[in-house]
Design an enzyme around this catalytic site. Structure first.
Site, PDB file in Angstrom:
ATOM      1  N   CYS A  96     -10.582  17.478 -56.834  1.00 18.57           N
ATOM      2  CA  CYS A  96      -9.528  17.575 -57.840  1.00 18.57           C
ATOM      3  C   CYS A  96     -10.199  17.178 -59.158  1.00 18.57           C
ATOM      4  O   CYS A  96     -11.421  17.069 -59.206  1.00 18.57           O
ATOM      5  CB  CYS A  96      -8.309  16.720 -57.486  1.00 18.57           C
ATOM      6  SG  CYS A  96      -8.574  14.945 -57.412  1.00 18.57           S
ATOM      7  N   LYS A 124     -12.304  -1.837 -36.367  1.00 19.08           N
ATOM      8  CA  LYS A 124     -11.292  -2.611 -37.090  1.00 19.08           C
ATOM      9  C   LYS A 124     -10.492  -1.709 -38.025  1.00 19.08           C
ATOM     10  O   LYS A 124      -9.268  -1.874 -38.154  1.00 19.08           O
ATOM     11  CB  LYS A 124     -11.950  -3.742 -37.873  1.00 19.08           C
ATOM     12  CG  LYS A 124     -12.528  -4.822 -36.974  1.00 19.08           C
ATOM     13  CD  LYS A 124     -13.249  -5.902 -37.764  1.00 19.08           C
ATOM     14  CE  LYS A 124     -13.834  -6.942 -36.807  1.00 19.08           C
ATOM     15  NZ  LYS A 124     -14.513  -8.024 -37.524  1.00 19.08           N
TER      16      LYS A 124
END
Length: 147
Positions: free
Chosen positions: A66, A141
């Site tokens: 973008c 995690k």
């Protein structure tokens, strides 16, 4: 390598150039759009399908663009299994894969020029996840957050 690529109007021109370069380099490219320059389009409409394809293994890596790369990065990172990052330097382009198993690179077409973008994409695609125990532990995690 099977590569997916997506961009809104802000990254459209750079996406078109990268698609050609990737194909010339021998990659199989799936273009998730935009398919025309429309200043009213929205990056999630193209980046989310790309990220979904990466998460499902339909493409091995993704490239999202973008104007700044920020919106593309935010959108891609919302898809479970996607590890996207906004990249502006060569070290992060390969280290993000080697240590963090990054699977989507996000670029800002108003931040990096085409030559630099191609260099960053090339480093990203050439890199491989190290698989080191400490990196696997950290990624576990992060994956736990998605559940």
């Amino acid at each position: 390598m099977k590569i997916g690529i997506a961009a809104d109007h802000g990254g459209f021109t750079m996406k078109e150039r990268l698609v050609q370069a990737l194909r010339s380099a021998g990659h199989e490219v799936t273009d998730f759009g935009a398919f025309s320059l429309d200043p009213a389009d929205d990056y999630p409409d193209f980046v989310i399908p790309l990220a979904g394809a990466v998460a499902k293994g339909e493409v091995e890596r993704g490239i999202a663009l973008c104007s700044s790369g920020v919106g593309a990065s935010i959108a891609a990172s919302k898809v479970r299994g996607v590890r996207a990052a906004l990249i502006h330097d060569n070290f992060s382009a390969h280290q993000g894969v080697e240590d963090d198993d990054m699977n989507v690179i996000c670029l800002g077409s108003l931040v990096v020029g085409y030559a630099q973008a191609w260099d960053l994409v090339s480093s990203f695609l050439a890199a491989r996840f190290s698989g080191a125990e400490r990196h696997r532990r950290r990624l576990a995690k992060v994956a736990a957050l998605e559940r």
